[in-house]
Design an enzyme around this catalytic site. Structure first.
Site, PDB file in Angstrom:
ATOM      1  N   GLU A  50       7.123   2.835  -1.338  1.00  0.00           N
ATOM      2  CA  GLU A  50       6.080   4.616  -1.753  1.00  0.00           C
ATOM      3  C   GLU A  50       5.673   5.466   0.685  1.00  0.00           C
ATOM      4  O   GLU A  50       5.786   5.780   0.129  1.00  0.00           O
ATOM      5  CB  GLU A  50       5.144   3.515  -2.362  1.00  0.00           C
ATOM      6  CG  GLU A  50       5.235   3.446  -3.976  1.00  0.00           C
ATOM      7  CD  GLU A  50       5.262   2.211  -4.512  1.00  0.00           C
ATOM      8  OE1 GLU A  50       5.888   1.432  -3.771  1.00  0.00           O
ATOM      9  OE2 GLU A  50       5.322   1.912  -5.330  1.00  0.00           O
ATOM     10  N   PHE A 112      -4.485  -5.014 -15.101  1.00  0.00           N
ATOM     11  CA  PHE A 112      -3.489  -5.174 -14.257  1.00  0.00           C
ATOM     12  C   PHE A 112      -3.082  -3.843 -13.346  1.00  0.00           C
ATOM     13  O   PHE A 112      -3.242  -2.640 -14.076  1.00  0.00           O
ATOM     14  CB  PHE A 112      -1.797  -5.084 -14.995  1.00  0.00           C
ATOM     15  CG  PHE A 112      -0.969  -5.802 -14.214  1.00  0.00           C
ATOM     16  CD1 PHE A 112      -0.290  -6.413 -13.710  1.00  0.00           C
ATOM     17  CD2 PHE A 112       0.361  -4.419 -14.878  1.00  0.00           C
ATOM     18  CE1 PHE A 112       0.400  -6.192 -12.472  1.00  0.00           C
ATOM     19  CE2 PHE A 112       1.507  -4.718 -14.365  1.00  0.00           C
ATOM     20  CZ  PHE A 112       1.377  -5.799 -13.287  1.00  0.00           C
ATOM     21  N   GLN A 113      -2.919  -4.123 -12.521  1.00  0.00           N
ATOM     22  CA  GLN A 113      -2.548  -3.084 -11.253  1.00  0.00           C
ATOM     23  C   GLN A 113      -3.438  -1.791 -11.285  1.00  0.00           C
ATOM     24  O   GLN A 113      -2.825  -0.593 -10.766  1.00  0.00           O
ATOM     25  CB  GLN A 113      -0.925  -1.944 -11.519  1.00  0.00           C
ATOM     26  CG  GLN A 113       0.713  -2.723 -11.360  1.00  0.00           C
ATOM     27  CD  GLN A 113       2.135  -2.513 -11.886  1.00  0.00           C
ATOM     28  OE1 GLN A 113       1.833  -1.754 -11.737  1.00  0.00           O
ATOM     29  NE2 GLN A 113       2.259  -2.970 -10.649  1.00  0.00           N
ATOM     30  N   LYS A 162      -4.358   7.637 -17.494  1.00  0.00           N
ATOM     31  CA  LYS A 162      -2.909   7.310 -17.999  1.00  0.00           C
ATOM     32  C   LYS A 162      -3.641   7.788 -19.646  1.00  0.00           C
ATOM     33  O   LYS A 162      -2.530   8.520 -19.572  1.00  0.00           O
ATOM     34  CB  LYS A 162      -2.462   5.921 -17.859  1.00  0.00           C
ATOM     35  CG  LYS A 162      -1.338   5.407 -19.237  1.00  0.00           C
ATOM     36  CD  LYS A 162      -0.469   4.560 -18.857  1.00  0.00           C
ATOM     37  CE  LYS A 162       0.288   4.103 -19.683  1.00  0.00           C
ATOM     38  NZ  LYS A 162       2.206   4.717 -19.794  1.00  0.00           N
ATOM     39  N   MET A 462       7.004  -0.271  24.479  1.00  0.00           N
ATOM     40  CA  MET A 462       5.661   0.693  24.930  1.00  0.00           C
ATOM     41  C   MET A 462       4.484  -0.084  25.458  1.00  0.00           C
ATOM     42  O   MET A 462       4.182  -0.548  25.835  1.00  0.00           O
ATOM     43  CB  MET A 462       5.255   1.965  23.927  1.00  0.00           C
ATOM     44  CG  MET A 462       4.277   2.719  24.136  1.00  0.00           C
ATOM     45  SD  MET A 462       4.383   2.956  26.124  1.00  0.00           S
ATOM     46  CE  MET A 462       4.820   4.993  25.639  1.00  0.00           C
TER      47      MET A 462
END
Lengths: 549, 172
Positions: A50, A112-113, A162, A462
């Site tokens: 993602e 969940f999630q 959802k 760097m």
């Protein structure tokens, strides 16, 4: 027409002219992905992660000027977007991130999630929404696009439960009303005009705000009438053609000597779409001491935040030019321009570092196909790109300026490739590249014309450079003892792998790379101890410029 | 360090308080009180923010706040041009022999006794924060069992209204 929330979302995205979405499916966005599948009108790019999707939406937005869109599922999908959203927020990139979340009956129960992505992204979005009722969905999407793409641009997140995606509601299409920025009044412009007209040594300082406002032609016209040198921040690169006789390169920590000298000598700084960040106005109290500062910006909070201005206009940059340029007395500033010319002629600039990357980047600029967009990661290679690669056309650089996100480049390159359908050169380092190299599979799957110039020096260059300067050469955790063969790595993903080891390799290898319209990784072996110079240390004034180390 | 009062009309929906207080926290602004209430328009709430700082912080806070999409109107309330009030509810230890003295202080401050119980009393007082501080100072030796202050709320004098201020997000 009655339809379910998921279909309303897809229709609203079509209303906004969305043609490409970067994302990753999952449990709470199944209905949205099903609607996407059934609709079939929007191209969806499945990334490896993602974060890659968020950076791709960002790269798409930077290279095209349109709003970038990404999708992710709830929980880890949503949190994986966070770095990408924060990157876009710091650089004012218009983006709409859409996440799913658990149903209302499950919300707040640590399901969940489930994660409170609105709470998490509140400080890194321009605005965000949680949609709990399907009746609010269409207008929320419309508002999100308007907010992301107007005023000071930035990312907006919409979290859609959802149950909203499956609930039915009446949908009526609406054509987006174009935003018309408010004009600047004559009175307001007069004060700035008086100062600009009276300036003997004016310096035009441009930032990302010029790019954001697409005020490229307006800027050129203004500079032509004013006859003054132009310096740019990292974010302002590509807003003014690098091959213009008045362009003096990047300013700030790793800016040109010319820019530093002009900044010190100017009597008036006209700062356009810039926020005097600590990488530019390294010492904000001394930066413009004794000078007049005219500040044009779309964000009221930037005015007088870091550097005290003499006068300012808060409005859309294009509108400001409309109110200023026609009323500007034509100036010649002959002597001042002569000064600039002599500084430019003696400019050692970045070349004082003698970095091998300079030769590679200059050759890449000359050999790359017309219209090539450059995406960078973060570190030495990024600064070298900013110093040596001449950006002549607007929106040809995608780089993470504010947040400084290592791993930004690959997603951005993919987004730019889809957005512009042009060749993309991704400049990266072996540190940054390892953060999101998983996206090579995305590039190969879609056969994207991306040339990766991997500046491989076996170190986090760097940070190593700072360890040399500030930590007495104690290289704590910056030496990368990777055994990776990047040519083989590229080949295993289905890309072409090439290598530059010495100067003679540059032209033939880059010629081959740029004539290949599919992913090519060029492992550029550069010395470990090349530095980015000049350098002005944090908090220092422009006269303390370091030219060698 | 000065004290400034800012009034803001904000969208009356969940999460707005978090947006505002989150902004203060991450920008390091020092807020001494924040009160929120409904307004005549059910779509809007009114926030009164009391800030300790200097002119620079006042300007930055006002500008940063005005950029929040849910913040519709914002104004700096000047001391001379506004009315400031705060409500205090205070529960004191009040044995029978001390009640008379406490009543006397209440009369002077125009405070109201709203609950009386053997050994304790609850007093209500409205006024500017200086008056509230003064009252607390006078009664603290009797023993404060608990107290609640609402934080300052303010409204400007005259016909000028906050709703006539321009919404920053619509000004560009």
């Amino acid at each position: 027409m009655k339809m379910i929330g998921a279909d309303i979302l897809i229709n609203c995205l079509l209303e906004q002219g969305v043609d490409t979405i970067f994302g990753y499916p999952g449990g709470t966005v199944l209905d949205i992905y099903d609607a996407l599948y059934r609709n079939g009108k929007i191209n969806h790019v499945l990334t490896s992660h993602e974060q890659g999707a968020a950076h791709a939406a960002d790269g798409y937005a930077r290279s095209t000027g349109k709003v970038g869109v990404c999708f992710a599922t709830s929980g880890p999908g949503a949190t994986n977007l966070v770095t990408g959203i924060a990157t876009a927020y710091m650089d004012c990139i218009p983006m709409v991130a859409i996440t799913g979340n658990v149903s209302i009956s499950m919300l707040g129960r640590d399901s969940f999630q489930e994660v409170d992505i609105c709470g998490i992204t509140m400080p890194i979005t321009k605005h965000n929404y949680i949609v709990k009722d399907v009746k609010d969905l269409a207008d929320t999407v419309r508002d999100a696009f308007r907010i992301a793409s107007t005023g000071k641009k930035g990312p907006v997140l919409i979290d859609i439960l959802k149950n909203v995606q499956t609930a039915e509601c009446e949908y009526e299409p609406k054509i987006p009303v174009p935003h018309i920025p408010k004009p600047v009044s004559v009175e307001k412009a007069a004060e700035s005009l008086a100062i600009i007209n009276a300036a003997k040594k004016p310096l035009v300082m441009i930032g990302g705000g010029v790019v954001s406002a697409n005020a490229f032609g307006e800027l050129k016209e203004f500079v032509k009438k004013l006859n003054a040198p132009v310096v740019s921040t990292l974010m302002g690169l590509s807003a003014f053609p690098a091959d213009h006789e008045y362009f003096c390169g990047m300013m700030g920590m790793h800016g040109t000597q010319t820019a530093a000298k002009l900044c010190m000598e100017a009597d008036t700084i006209i700062a356009i779409g810039t926020r005097f960040s600590d990488r530019v106005a390294l010492n904000r109290d001394q930066f413009a001491k004794g000078k007049k500062v005219v500040h044009f910006d779309v964000d009221i909070a930037e005015i007088d935040k870091n550097v005290k201005t003499t006068t300012s206009i808060m409005a859309d940059i294009k509108e400001i030019f409309k109110a200023i340029t026609p009323f500007l007395d034509p100036q010649d500033h002959t002597e001042w321009i002569e000064t600039m010319r002599s500084y430019k002629a003696n400019e050692k600039g970045g070349s004082c570092s003698n970095a091998f990357a300079e030769k590679i980047l200059k050759a890449a600029h000359d050999l790359a196909p017309e219209g090539t967009v450059v995406a960078t990661d973060v570190g030495q290679h990024q600064m070298w790109t900013a110093q040596y690669y001449a950006f002549e056309k607007p929106r040809t650089i995608c780089t993470s300026g504010g947040l400084g996100t290592m791993g930004y480049g690959f997603g951005a390159a993919i987004g730019a490739a889809f957005g512009t359908e042009k060749h993309v050169t991704m400049v990266t380092g072996d540190g940054s590249f390892n953060m999101n190299l998983n996206e090579l599979s995305t590039a190969v799957t879609h056969n994207l014309p991306i040339t990766i110039l991997l500046m491989n020096n076996g170190t986090l260059g760097m940070v190593r450079q700072w360890q040399k300067i500030f930590y007495n050469h104690r290289f704590s955790q910056t030496t990368l003892q990777k055994k990776t063969d990047y040519v083989k790595f590229a080949e295993s993903f289905g890309a072409k792998g090439l290598r530059i080891e010495k100067e003679e390799d540059i032209i033939p290898v880059l010629t081959e790379a740029f004539s290949t319209p599919s992913p090519v990784l060029v492992d550029c072996r550069i010395p470990m101890d090349d530095n980015v110079l000049p350098m002005i240390k944090p908090g220092q004034t422009y006269d303390n410029i370091v030219l060698k180390m | 360090m000065n004290r400034y009062t800012i009034s803001a009309l904000v969208a009356n929906k969940s999460g707005v308080l978090t947006r505002v207080s989150g902004l203060f926290a991450r920008r390091g602004y020092n807020i001494s009180s924040l009160s929120v209430c409904e307004t005549e328009n059910p779509a809007l709430s009114r926030m009164t923010i009391v800030l300790d700082g200097d002119e620079y912080i006042l300007e930055q806070l006002t500008r940063q706040l005005s950029k929040l999409i849910d913040v519709k109107k914002i104004m700096h309330v000047l001391e001379k041009q506004a009315i400031f009030r705060e409500l205090l509810l205070i529960k004191l230890e009040a044995p029978t022999e001390k009640r008379g003295e406490i009543f006397e202080i209440c009369t002077i401050f125009r405070a109201k006794v709203v609950d009386l119980y053997p050994g304790s009393m609850v007093i209500e007082l409205t006024g500017e924060d200086g008056k509230i501080d003064g009252f607390i100072n006078m009664v603290k030796d009797y023993g404060i069992l608990e107290m609640a202050r609402t934080g300052l709320t303010a409204i400007s004098r005259g016909a000028a209204c906050i709703k006539d201020v321009q919404d920053y997000n619509e000004s560009i």
